[in-house]
Scaffold this motif. Structure first.
Motif, PDB file in Angstrom:
ATOM      1  N   LEU A 243     -49.113 -31.062 -12.174  1.00 45.76           N
ATOM      2  CA  LEU A 243     -49.979 -30.077 -12.810  1.00 45.76           C
ATOM      3  C   LEU A 243     -50.979 -30.726 -13.763  1.00 45.76           C
ATOM      4  N   GLU A 244     -52.205 -30.240 -13.709  1.00 47.73           N
ATOM      5  CA  GLU A 244     -53.202 -30.660 -14.683  1.00 47.73           C
ATOM      6  C   GLU A 244     -53.010 -29.914 -15.995  1.00 47.73           C
ATOM      7  N   THR A 245     -52.501 -28.670 -15.913  1.00 53.25           N
ATOM      8  CA  THR A 245     -52.105 -27.898 -17.095  1.00 53.25           C
ATOM      9  C   THR A 245     -50.729 -27.293 -16.821  1.00 53.25           C
ATOM     10  N   LYS A 246     -49.929 -27.151 -17.872  1.00 51.59           N
ATOM     11  CA  LYS A 246     -48.546 -26.704 -17.716  1.00 51.59           C
ATOM     12  C   LYS A 246     -48.311 -25.279 -18.200  1.00 51.59           C
ATOM     13  N   LYS A 247     -49.305 -24.712 -18.873  1.00 55.67           N
ATOM     14  CA  LYS A 247     -49.136 -23.408 -19.502  1.00 55.67           C
ATOM     15  C   LYS A 247     -48.859 -22.293 -18.480  1.00 55.67           C
ATOM     16  N   LYS A 248     -49.634 -22.234 -17.428  1.00 54.45           N
ATOM     17  CA  LYS A 248     -49.484 -21.159 -16.443  1.00 54.45           C
ATOM     18  C   LYS A 248     -48.136 -21.246 -15.742  1.00 54.45           C
ATOM     19  N   PHE A 249     -47.740 -22.448 -15.360  1.00 54.86           N
ATOM     20  CA  PHE A 249     -46.446 -22.634 -14.692  1.00 54.86           C
ATOM     21  C   PHE A 249     -45.299 -22.190 -15.600  1.00 54.86           C
ATOM     22  N   THR A 250     -45.388 -22.551 -16.890  1.00 55.46           N
ATOM     23  CA  THR A 250     -44.361 -22.152 -17.852  1.00 55.46           C
ATOM     24  C   THR A 250     -44.296 -20.637 -17.966  1.00 55.46           C
ATOM     25  N   ALA A 251     -45.454 -19.992 -18.041  1.00 57.28           N
ATOM     26  CA  ALA A 251     -45.510 -18.532 -18.183  1.00 57.28           C
ATOM     27  C   ALA A 251     -44.902 -17.827 -16.974  1.00 57.28           C
ATOM     28  N   ILE A 252     -45.225 -18.295 -15.783  1.00 56.66           N
ATOM     29  CA  ILE A 252     -44.684 -17.683 -14.564  1.00 56.66           C
ATOM     30  C   ILE A 252     -43.164 -17.841 -14.511  1.00 56.66           C
ATOM     31  N   SER A 253     -42.675 -19.013 -14.907  1.00 54.64           N
ATOM     32  CA  SER A 253     -41.228 -19.261 -14.906  1.00 54.64           C
ATOM     33  C   SER A 253     -40.508 -18.333 -15.881  1.00 54.64           C
ATOM     34  N   ILE A 254     -41.081 -18.162 -17.074  1.00 56.31           N
ATOM     35  CA  ILE A 254     -40.475 -17.273 -18.065  1.00 56.31           C
ATOM     36  C   ILE A 254     -40.451 -15.833 -17.556  1.00 56.31           C
ATOM     37  N   LEU A 255     -41.568 -15.391 -16.996  1.00 60.58           N
ATOM     38  CA  LEU A 255     -41.650 -14.010 -16.510  1.00 60.58           C
ATOM     39  C   LEU A 255     -40.643 -13.765 -15.388  1.00 60.58           C
ATOM     40  N   ALA A 256     -40.473 -14.743 -14.503  1.00 61.14           N
ATOM     41  CA  ALA A 256     -39.489 -14.606 -13.418  1.00 61.14           C
ATOM     42  C   ALA A 256     -38.070 -14.506 -13.983  1.00 61.14           C
ATOM     43  N   ALA A 257     -37.787 -15.298 -15.009  1.00 64.58           N
ATOM     44  CA  ALA A 257     -36.454 -15.253 -15.623  1.00 64.58           C
ATOM     45  C   ALA A 257     -36.203 -13.899 -16.287  1.00 64.58           C
ATOM     46  N   ARG A 258     -37.202 -13.376 -16.984  1.00 61.36           N
ATOM     47  CA  ARG A 258     -37.046 -12.083 -17.655  1.00 61.36           C
ATOM     48  C   ARG A 258     -36.902 -10.934 -16.658  1.00 61.36           C
ATOM     49  N   PHE A 259     -37.476 -11.082 -15.473  1.00 61.01           N
ATOM     50  CA  PHE A 259     -37.367 -10.035 -14.455  1.00 61.01           C
ATOM     51  C   PHE A 259     -35.910  -9.780 -14.068  1.00 61.01           C
ATOM     52  N   PHE A 260     -35.093 -10.824 -14.109  1.00 57.64           N
ATOM     53  CA  PHE A 260     -33.676 -10.663 -13.771  1.00 57.64           C
ATOM     54  C   PHE A 260     -32.968  -9.719 -14.739  1.00 57.64           C
ATOM     55  N   LEU A 261     -33.493  -9.588 -15.962  1.00 60.21           N
ATOM     56  CA  LEU A 261     -32.883  -8.651 -16.919  1.00 60.21           C
ATOM     57  C   LEU A 261     -32.974  -7.215 -16.399  1.00 60.21           C
ATOM     58  N   LEU A 262     -34.047  -6.907 -15.674  1.00 55.03           N
ATOM     59  CA  LEU A 262     -34.173  -5.576 -15.075  1.00 55.03           C
ATOM     60  C   LEU A 262     -33.120  -5.363 -13.987  1.00 55.03           C
ATOM     61  N   LEU A 263     -32.802  -6.422 -13.257  1.00 55.15           N
ATOM     62  CA  LEU A 263     -31.798  -6.310 -12.188  1.00 55.15           C
ATOM     63  C   LEU A 263     -30.414  -6.030 -12.761  1.00 55.15           C
ATOM     64  N   LEU A 264     -30.137  -6.552 -13.976  1.00 63.46           N
ATOM     65  CA  LEU A 264     -28.835  -6.305 -14.599  1.00 63.46           C
ATOM     66  C   LEU A 264     -28.617  -4.815 -14.874  1.00 63.46           C
ATOM     67  N   VAL A 265     -29.703  -4.081 -15.045  1.00 60.64           N
ATOM     68  CA  VAL A 265     -29.615  -2.647 -15.338  1.00 60.64           C
ATOM     69  C   VAL A 265     -28.882  -1.894 -14.225  1.00 60.64           C
ATOM     70  N   PHE A 266     -29.023  -2.367 -12.994  1.00 59.41           N
ATOM     71  CA  PHE A 266     -28.505  -1.613 -11.839  1.00 59.41           C
ATOM     72  C   PHE A 266     -27.055  -1.946 -11.485  1.00 59.41           C
ATOM     73  N   ILE A 267     -26.468  -2.944 -12.135  1.00 56.47           N
ATOM     74  CA  ILE A 267     -25.100  -3.341 -11.789  1.00 56.47           C
ATOM     75  C   ILE A 267     -24.096  -2.199 -11.895  1.00 56.47           C
ATOM     76  N   PRO A 268     -24.086  -1.401 -12.978  1.00 56.07           N
ATOM     77  CA  PRO A 268     -23.083  -0.331 -13.086  1.00 56.07           C
ATOM     78  C   PRO A 268     -23.205   0.742 -11.993  1.00 56.07           C
ATOM     79  N   PHE A 269     -24.363   0.801 -11.320  1.00 59.07           N
ATOM     80  CA  PHE A 269     -24.553   1.802 -10.267  1.00 59.07           C
ATOM     81  C   PHE A 269     -23.984   1.355  -8.926  1.00 59.07           C
ATOM     82  N   ILE A 270     -23.628   0.063  -8.836  1.00 57.39           N
ATOM     83  CA  ILE A 270     -23.115  -0.478  -7.571  1.00 57.39           C
ATOM     84  C   ILE A 270     -21.601  -0.299  -7.551  1.00 57.39           C
TER      85      ILE A 270
END
Length: 420
Positions: free
Chosen positions: A73-100
């Protein structure tokens, strides 16, 4: 890479805001996952252990491709941001566990927590490399001391608030956790916003860096003694440190009967002592040397498992967390500072990735061994074994103090004499 003083100040300010929202997102979720697993989903000791160890396995899988991608990478900021956002998205998936209802919900939690750590590991590696480029070496001790102090205060307030709210509901109620998981995702979005406000200069990537993987990193590590000795010490210490992580959760919840309020109080007590001690650690690291203070912090960490098993009294356990937080502050801050210090700037990402892969491997194995010792010999023996390994790791930092630091100072004085 050169940054103007005003640019450095702007980046430091945005880093604090970014870190604040990151710590809020994490505090809404991370500290209460064991409670959610045990009291809501009925997780076993094995599953609690896997929640601590499987993320480390995912880190190993993420680090190798992550290091390759980041080096290109020539810049690391965008890659870092995408990685963080992907990790936080999993928090939404945890919401549905009690429904399974058709399968064991605790196993779904184990899998999702593990998978979440793939983008989390990428985010950690890229952020370490990213912030290492933006903050010059002479500013790191003071800046990270100030940053960690602020973030600890924010995390403390968030954790205590969550604990009080959760304590108002039945211990097996899933709804409050689902709300906090959702809020964690939303704060993660704001976290990414402030990350994108950092000012990063584009770097020139050598063509050879983009064409092939650098397979010489092992020989580089062996030949670069400051990094090698630090890595060995950190490996020994982290083995004992991470071995006790699931044991603390099991002891506090199953043995001592801690509720959400007490779990938050343990965390808050730990964080209060961190807030008080960060400046002290930074001051004496500048005065006595980073490695010497890391030795002190690591040895202090050996007391936590032994002190914990002396009583199941919740007030006593709160005091133990208040005591151990002082050394947690020193250990986390000084380990990171020392890692940046011993990692050569021109190949920093590879060295950071190597460190994270090895520590992640320890993080996968040691919590499982901790649970195994618990099942075979009981809590007292398992905690004692953790303390022994922590002590061995702490004493190993003597090698860094007595040999590496002295060698660095000697080399520095030779360079100055040549210039003179």
């Amino acid at each position: 890479m050169f940054y103007l003083p005003e640019t450095i100040k702007s980046n430091e300010r945005n880093s604090i805001w970014n870190g604040a929202y990151s710590i809020i997102a994490g505090s809404l979720v991370t500290g209460f996952i064991p409670l959610f697993a045990i009291q809501v989903l009925g997780a076993s000791n094995q599953q609690v252990g896997l929640i601590s160890s499987l993320p480390s396995l995912m880190s190993i899988l993420a680090m190798i491709p992550g290091a390759i991608w980041i080096n290109r990478l020539e810049t690391k900021k965008k890659f870092t941001a995408i990685s963080i956002l992907a990790a936080r998205f999993f928090l939404l998936l945890l919401v549905f566990i009690p429904f399974i209802k058709f399968t064991n919900q605790a196993w779904i939690l184990v899998v999702l927590i593990a998978l979440m750590n793939f983008p989390t590991a990428l985010a950690t590696l890229s952020w370490q490399s990213f912030i290492g480029d933006l903050i010059p070496d002479e500013r790191r001790g003071q800046f990270f001391s100030q940053r960690n102090k602020i973030l600890t205060i924010v995390g403390m307030i968030t954790t205590f608030t969550v604990g009080i709210i959760l304590n108002m509901f039945d211990v097996s109620a899933a709804g409050p956790y689902q709300i906090f998981f959702t809020l964690g995702f939303l704060f993660g979005v704001v976290e990414v916003y402030y990350l994108m406000k950092h000012i990063e200069h584009r770097r020139v990537v050598p063509k050879k860096e983009t064409k092939k993987i650098n397979f010489n990193i092992v020989s580089k590590i062996v030949s670069h003694k400051p990094y090698l000795y630090f890595l060995i010490c950190a490996l020994l210490f982290n083995f004992g440190w991470q071995m006790a992580w699931p044991l603390f959760n099991i002891y506090q919840i199953n043995y001592a009967g801690a509720t959400a309020f007490w779990v938050s109080l343990f965390t808050v007590a730990n964080q209060i002592s961190q807030i008080i001690s960060y400046k002290w650690w930074g001051k004496y690291a500048d005065k006595k040397g980073n490695s010497m203070m890391l030795l002190v912090a690591a040895i202090g960490m050996t007391t936590a498992p032994i002190l914990t098993i002396l009583s199941t009294n919740l007030v006593y356990l709160t005091v133990v967390n208040l005591w151990s937080g002082t050394f947690v502050a020193g250990t986390t801050m000084l380990l990171f500072n020392q890692l940046l210090k011993v990692s050569p700037e021109n190949d920093r990402t590879s060295y950071l990735a190597s460190y994270n892969v090895i520590i992640a491997g320890i993080g996968f194995i040691s919590p499982q061994l901790g649970v195994l010792f618990l099942e075979l010999y009981g809590m007292n023996v398992a905690m004692s074994i953790s303390s022994v390994f922590r002590l061995v790791g702490g004493l190993a930092f003597l090698v860094v103090v007595l040999y590496v630091e002295r060698k660095i100072r000697h080399s520095s004085s030779l360079e100055k004499s040549k210039v003179g």
